[in-house]
Scaffold this motif. Structure first.
Motif, short mmCIF file in Angstrom:
data_model
loop_
_atom_site.label_atom_id
_atom_site.label_comp_id
_atom_site.label_asym_id
_atom_site.label_seq_id
_atom_site.Cartn_x
_atom_site.Cartn_y
_atom_site.Cartn_z
N VAL A 152 -29.98 -10.48 119.74
CA VAL A 152 -31.43 -10.91 119.35
C VAL A 152 -31.70 -10.14 118.45
O VAL A 152 -31.49 -8.58 118.45
CB VAL A 152 -32.21 -10.75 120.58
N PHE A 153 -32.31 -10.29 117.15
CA PHE A 153 -32.57 -9.68 115.93
C PHE A 153 -33.96 -9.30 115.84
O PHE A 153 -34.92 -10.41 116.14
CB PHE A 153 -32.12 -10.20 114.44
N THR A 154 -34.42 -8.20 115.58
CA THR A 154 -35.86 -7.96 115.10
C THR A 154 -35.75 -7.34 113.74
O THR A 154 -34.89 -6.70 113.58
CB THR A 154 -36.63 -7.13 115.83
N GLN A 155 -36.62 -8.02 112.78
CA GLN A 155 -36.41 -7.72 111.44
C GLN A 155 -37.55 -7.15 110.84
O GLN A 155 -38.58 -7.62 111.00
CB GLN A 155 -35.88 -8.73 110.43
N ALA A 156 -37.57 -6.04 109.99
CA ALA A 156 -38.61 -5.32 109.49
C ALA A 156 -38.37 -5.55 107.62
O ALA A 156 -37.45 -5.19 107.41
CB ALA A 156 -39.12 -4.02 109.47
N ILE A 212 -43.18 -8.22 111.33
CA ILE A 212 -41.89 -7.84 111.94
C ILE A 212 -41.44 -9.33 112.57
O ILE A 212 -42.53 -10.04 112.93
CB ILE A 212 -42.05 -7.11 113.32
N SER A 213 -40.47 -9.66 112.33
CA SER A 213 -39.96 -11.00 113.08
C SER A 213 -38.94 -10.84 114.19
O SER A 213 -38.17 -10.00 114.09
CB SER A 213 -39.36 -12.12 111.80
N ILE A 214 -38.83 -11.69 115.01
CA ILE A 214 -37.89 -11.72 116.26
C ILE A 214 -37.01 -13.06 116.06
O ILE A 214 -37.77 -14.01 115.86
CB ILE A 214 -38.65 -11.62 117.52
N GLN A 215 -35.77 -12.95 116.14
CA GLN A 215 -34.87 -13.65 116.08
C GLN A 215 -33.70 -13.99 116.78
O GLN A 215 -33.14 -13.17 117.37
CB GLN A 215 -34.09 -13.70 114.40
N LYS A 248 -42.90 -14.62 114.90
CA LYS A 248 -43.47 -12.96 114.48
C LYS A 248 -43.48 -12.14 115.58
O LYS A 248 -43.47 -12.63 117.05
CB LYS A 248 -45.11 -13.23 114.31
N GLY A 249 -42.94 -11.16 115.67
CA GLY A 249 -42.76 -9.97 116.65
C GLY A 249 -44.19 -8.92 116.49
O GLY A 249 -44.86 -8.91 115.67
N ASP A 250 -43.77 -7.65 117.21
CA ASP A 250 -44.69 -6.86 117.02
C ASP A 250 -44.26 -5.45 116.45
O ASP A 250 -44.93 -4.62 115.72
CB ASP A 250 -45.57 -6.40 118.44
N ARG A 269 -26.50 8.80 100.02
CA ARG A 269 -25.23 9.74 99.71
C ARG A 269 -24.07 9.35 99.19
O ARG A 269 -23.44 9.88 98.29
CB ARG A 269 -25.26 10.65 101.04
N ASP A 270 -23.52 8.46 99.48
CA ASP A 270 -22.35 7.70 99.37
C ASP A 270 -22.23 6.76 98.20
O ASP A 270 -21.33 6.17 97.64
CB ASP A 270 -21.88 6.78 100.45
N GLY A 271 -23.55 6.81 97.52
CA GLY A 271 -23.73 5.94 96.22
C GLY A 271 -23.94 4.78 96.32
O GLY A 271 -23.83 3.82 95.43
N LEU A 272 -24.15 3.93 97.75
CA LEU A 272 -24.59 2.62 97.86
C LEU A 272 -25.97 2.36 97.47
O LEU A 272 -26.84 3.20 97.43
CB LEU A 272 -24.12 2.11 99.19
N LYS A 273 -26.31 0.97 97.48
CA LYS A 273 -27.44 0.70 97.20
C LYS A 273 -28.15 -0.41 98.37
O LYS A 273 -28.04 -1.37 98.23
CB LYS A 273 -27.69 -0.20 95.78
N PRO A 274 -28.85 0.52 99.30
CA PRO A 274 -29.50 -0.30 100.35
C PRO A 274 -30.64 -0.92 99.91
O PRO A 274 -31.51 -0.45 99.32
CB PRO A 274 -29.74 0.66 101.36
N LYS A 275 -31.23 -2.07 100.59
CA LYS A 275 -32.38 -2.70 100.17
C LYS A 275 -33.43 -2.26 101.10
O LYS A 275 -33.21 -1.62 101.95
CB LYS A 275 -32.12 -4.37 100.40
N GLU A 276 -34.59 -2.63 100.95
CA GLU A 276 -35.71 -2.38 101.89
C GLU A 276 -35.66 -3.05 103.12
O GLU A 276 -34.88 -3.90 103.08
CB GLU A 276 -36.89 -2.61 100.94
N GLY A 277 -36.09 -2.20 104.16
CA GLY A 277 -36.36 -2.84 105.63
C GLY A 277 -34.92 -2.66 106.18
O GLY A 277 -34.10 -2.34 105.77
N CYS A 278 -34.98 -3.39 107.44
CA CYS A 278 -33.50 -3.14 108.40
C CYS A 278 -33.74 -4.31 109.23
O CYS A 278 -34.78 -4.83 109.61
CB CYS A 278 -33.66 -1.95 108.90
N LEU A 279 -32.78 -4.26 110.13
CA LEU A 279 -32.65 -5.25 111.49
C LEU A 279 -32.19 -4.42 112.50
O LEU A 279 -31.35 -3.56 112.43
CB LEU A 279 -31.77 -6.55 111.02
#
Length: 239
Positions: free
Chosen positions: A128-132, A140-143, A95-97, A200-210
């Protein structure tokens, strides 16, 4: 097409995606013309100023450590982002903050430095990834990515209950690269801009990010840092 520019000491990679149109002489059956249309520019005329500036943009220096990273293929590069196809990889996480935070980093690095059931030391990788998982940043997780020769069956168990090892399934992501100190405000602004460009470009992003951080902040000048914000995509097909 990916090629290294060997004339500069840091050997930057030049990435071009798009369409090539080849003309054939009907009499000789030989190629007589060749026109490339890059995804990253609108003005594709010969000696395009926009194309020249696009090349210069890719020559800037980023310090990427000589460590193993998750494998990916660049499917498309636009002026705003790259679309990448990632293979599956393993991470150790806790778990991250916050996206730009370091809470939990000592726990995941402790695992690879030998604080595990067999006291095995595992080679360091990058980034190093942090993910929401959502826009609210509810968790938040840190990986840390584990070496590709490892699999879940031959990894030691973590010593801490809060640390886990899991497989990240491969898939398609959109990524934007930037330098400097990745503060929370900057990361969230990059995520917002990237998501807007994808919609804008018609793509389908999922929720969250890294957030991907490639450098030791204590040993790397800010202008050399390589950081990336990534968003997983629901689906992607080349035009």
């Amino acid at each position: 097409m990916v090629m290294k520019f060997l004339l500069l000491p840091w050997k930057p990679e030049l990435v071009f995606t798009g369409t090539s149109i080849m003309g054939i002489n009907p009499e000789t059956q030989k190629f007589c013309s060749h026109v490339d249309f890059w995804d990253s520019i609108k003005e594709n005329e010969y000696f395009s100023l926009e194309g020249f500036l696009d090349v210069l943009k890719q020559l800037r220096i980023y310090k990427t450590p000589d460590l193993e990273s998750p494998k990916y293929q660049i499917l498309k590069r636009t002026s705003d982002y790259e679309v990448r196809k990632y293979a599956s990889f393993l991470v150790v996480e806790t778990k991250g903050d916050k996206l730009s935070g370091s809470a939990g980093f000592n726990d995941v690095t402790g695992y690879i430095f030998g604080k595990n059931s067999t006291m095995e030391k595992i080679p360091m990788t990058t980034p190093v990834f942090t993910q929401a998982p959502d826009a609210e940043l509810s968790t938040i997780s840190i990986q840390i990515v584990l070496p590709s020769e490892k699999d879940l069956d031959n990894l030691p168990a973590p010593n801490k209950e809060t640390v886990t090892v899991r497989k990240v399934e491969g898939g398609t992501v959109a990524a934007v690269r930037f330098s400097g100190r990745p503060t929370e405000d900057i990361v969230l602004e990059k995520e917002k801009s990237l998501r807007s460009a994808l919609l804008r470009d018609g793509l389908k992003p999922k929720e969250g990010c890294l957030l991907a951080r490639y450098n030791d902040p204590g040993r790397t000048w800010a202008f050399l840092m390589r950081n990336e914000v990534l968003i997983w995509l629901e689906e992607f097909t080349l035009d």
